[in-house]
Design a protein around this motif. Sequence first.
Motif, short mmCIF file in Angstrom:
data_model
loop_
_atom_site.label_atom_id
_atom_site.label_comp_id
_atom_site.label_asym_id
_atom_site.label_seq_id
_atom_site.Cartn_x
_atom_site.Cartn_y
_atom_site.Cartn_z
N GLU A 98 5.21 11.25 -13.95
CA GLU A 98 4.74 9.88 -13.79
C GLU A 98 3.22 9.84 -13.58
N SER A 99 2.72 10.71 -12.72
CA SER A 99 1.29 10.67 -12.42
C SER A 99 0.49 11.05 -13.67
N TRP A 109 -8.94 15.14 -7.63
CA TRP A 109 -7.84 14.17 -7.75
C TRP A 109 -7.39 14.00 -9.20
N ARG A 158 0.48 8.08 -16.05
CA ARG A 158 -0.36 7.00 -15.51
C ARG A 158 -1.85 7.31 -15.69
N ALA A 209 3.54 17.69 -5.57
CA ALA A 209 4.02 18.48 -6.71
C ALA A 209 2.95 19.45 -7.18
N TYR A 210 1.72 18.98 -7.21
CA TYR A 210 0.63 19.85 -7.65
C TYR A 210 0.43 21.02 -6.68
N GLY A 230 1.47 3.62 -3.31
CA GLY A 230 0.88 4.96 -3.15
C GLY A 230 1.89 6.08 -3.30
N ALA A 289 0.85 -1.20 0.00
CA ALA A 289 0.00 0.00 0.00
C ALA A 289 0.88 1.24 0.00
N ASP A 331 -1.94 17.14 -13.30
CA ASP A 331 -1.00 18.26 -13.25
C ASP A 331 0.01 18.08 -12.12
N GLY A 332 0.28 16.84 -11.76
CA GLY A 332 1.22 16.56 -10.66
C GLY A 332 2.63 16.36 -11.15
N THR A 333 3.06 15.09 -11.21
CA THR A 333 4.39 14.77 -11.72
C THR A 333 4.26 14.17 -13.12
N TRP A 355 3.68 7.30 -5.73
CA TRP A 355 3.52 8.23 -6.87
C TRP A 355 2.32 9.16 -6.65
N ALA A 380 2.65 13.13 -6.44
CA ALA A 380 1.90 13.95 -7.39
C ALA A 380 1.14 15.06 -6.67
N ILE A 402 -7.32 16.33 -11.33
CA ILE A 402 -6.48 17.51 -11.58
C ILE A 402 -5.11 17.35 -10.92
N ARG A 403 -5.10 16.91 -9.66
CA ARG A 403 -3.83 16.72 -8.96
C ARG A 403 -2.93 15.73 -9.69
N LEU A 404 -3.53 14.62 -10.11
CA LEU A 404 -2.70 13.59 -10.74
C LEU A 404 -2.30 14.00 -12.14
N ASP A 455 -4.61 0.98 -10.64
CA ASP A 455 -3.93 1.78 -9.63
C ASP A 455 -4.89 2.87 -9.14
N PHE A 456 -4.43 3.67 -8.18
CA PHE A 456 -5.29 4.69 -7.59
C PHE A 456 -5.83 5.63 -8.67
N GLY A 457 -5.01 5.93 -9.66
CA GLY A 457 -5.42 6.82 -10.74
C GLY A 457 -6.57 6.25 -11.55
N LYS A 472 3.16 23.53 -7.28
CA LYS A 472 2.92 24.29 -8.52
C LYS A 472 1.86 25.35 -8.30
N PRO A 484 -3.38 4.83 -0.71
CA PRO A 484 -2.04 5.41 -0.80
C PRO A 484 -1.65 6.21 0.44
#
Lengths: 317, 258, 95
Positions: B160-161, B150, B164, A302-303, A293, A289, B156-158, A295, A299, B152-154, B99-101, A306, B39
């Motif tokens: 990788e996100s 979420w 994904r 990071a968001y 989790g 878990a 506009d995050g990294t 990434w 994310a 939007i976060r994922l 995955d969570f996304g 930004k 997560p």
Amino acid sequence: MSPQINLEEQFQAKIDAEIKIEPKDWMPDAYRKTLIRQISQHAHSEIVGMLPEGNWLTRAPSLKRKATLLAKVQDEAGHGLYLYSAVETLGISRLQTIEDLLSGKAKYSSIFNYPTLTWADMGAIGWLVDGAAIMNQVPLCRTSYGPYARAMVRVCKEESFHQRQGYEIMMTLMNGSAEQKEMAQDAMNRWWWPAIMMFGPTDSESSNTEQSVKWKIKRHTNDELRQKFIDATVPQAEYIGLTIPDKDLKWNEAKGAYDFGAINWDEFWNVVKGNGPCNKQRLEARQNAHNNGAWVREAASAYAEKRAKRSVTAEVA
Amino acid sequence: MNIALHNDTQVALSNYVLQLADTNLILAQRICEWCGHGPVLEQDIALSNIGLDLLGQTRSLYQYAAELLDEDKSEDDLAYLRSERQFKNLLLVEQPNGDFGYTIVRQFLYETFQQLLLTELKKSSNTQLAAIAEKSLIETNYHYKWSAEWVIRLGDGTEESKSRIQKSINEIWTYSGEMFIPCAAEQLLASISIIPDVAALKEAWMRKVKTVLDEATLTMPENMYMQQGGKTGVHTEHLGYILAEMQYLQRQYPRQQW
Amino acid sequence: MQQQDWPLWEIFIRSRQGLDHKHVGSLHAADAQMAIENARDVYTRRMEGVSIWAVESKYIHASNPDEAGAFFEPAEDKVYRHPTFYDIPEAIGHM
């Protein structure tokens, strides 16, 4: 008299006067360490404790049971969160605490290293395991460290439904078919002794008890709580026709409490050391878990960063 | 209770209510799989809350369906004793969590639709349906907000996100069209204004989804072939396993109290 | 990326209209919006609130407990701040 001794005396005087210790107050190093160990173990127990019951969420036999079980397991997540927060007031980050769990350094209650094999285990866990936990937790509402005590007040208030829902599951099964009764008794047989062991080693073997009682981190010894639990639980079992799997169990009139058989401490220590049926599986589930989790957590950070930058830029512009 | 309905309408209505209930239940079932595996602790709790809301809606809907069917069935009979071909849930919600996304995208596409649907449904001439819709909409508004944020976060995050979640959108998109293709029951009920015309919700849905995907710096798939069949009980292979797991106790020990 | 926790937030909840917001605990969230939503999910599961404040923990400044004596004692001898300090004839009734 050295200033250190003076501080320790003042500290003990506060404890003796039932004055709560708050995060920024002076406290002996050993007190802080004991708290960190105990509260984080408690937090981990809540979180790992989600897994054996979570195992039955998708198989709960009615919509009502599914919803109440989900609410209960979710509560446990909440309780873990309150307790991790209490640890953080002692200067240890959530991440650090979790990493100690994932590396195997920190312990959690061994009860959760037993498997949940049938639906009746949901009844047995709610009734016996939560029952034993509540026995432990109610006195902790008066523990000497403020944030811990406040977390426990919240936990105890929320947990009152957990034991009842477990007992109700057992009662329903005992009112049901022969197969259901057998299922309930089987769960009782498997969970009784591990539940009794939840109170920890006997007082004579417990290294931490004496100092913890003096500091009022613990308010009762392991054996006192264990006895109290047995005395409260036996009549509940009898009421719904369940047999306690202990041939030495009998009421002792003189003592005003039950006598009970010898606990298999060899099993207890083995499960603590990692040899329980599910130790590996539980830890792996938590590791997965956390790792899966990573990434998502990155994310969101990071968001947030930004967006904070953008709003600064917007203000300047 | 509403005035006695024409028999065809009654059948269509019970089918439709089952479709709504089944969809919520299967999605709740998927969300249950997350419990204890999220997560981060706070989001584990958030997901469970959504699961609990969906289960609550499911129960109201089954109870109403049971009333309509008038066969002395309980909510649990409807959830636990119907088989793959009788379940009418959308294909979208039976897709595995990924995955969570992927879970977030599935939730977002569904809740965006639900928000539009329930907003219309709460004006239904059928008072029971309207009441259920009104209560559910409050919960749905939050689910929508949570899942859109979420996305939007994922997005506009990294890096990788972003990659994904874009992949998840591309994969799941093929199951989104079914929501707007009315089945026979939906056509009949829409023709007498008990429910809205789902096809007419598509434009608003596309607009809302596009706005969020734009903000998330994600790309909306175009002109994709759309899978369908859930509403008429023709599912992906996943549903059989979901039901096998969910129903096993009721099937193994019939007619017991739990 | 180096793993780190999301920031810690302190949560305050108004349990019903007319009451103060009261500190209920803390949680981790990446941003303020998430903190408020998490607080709703974590701390109001049993209808405990009608309003939520979230404050990032690092912005809370606290008085020093070691100075608590000197800091709060001066208030102790100002009994004239309390209504019972003043004698009012009973005939006047409640004042």
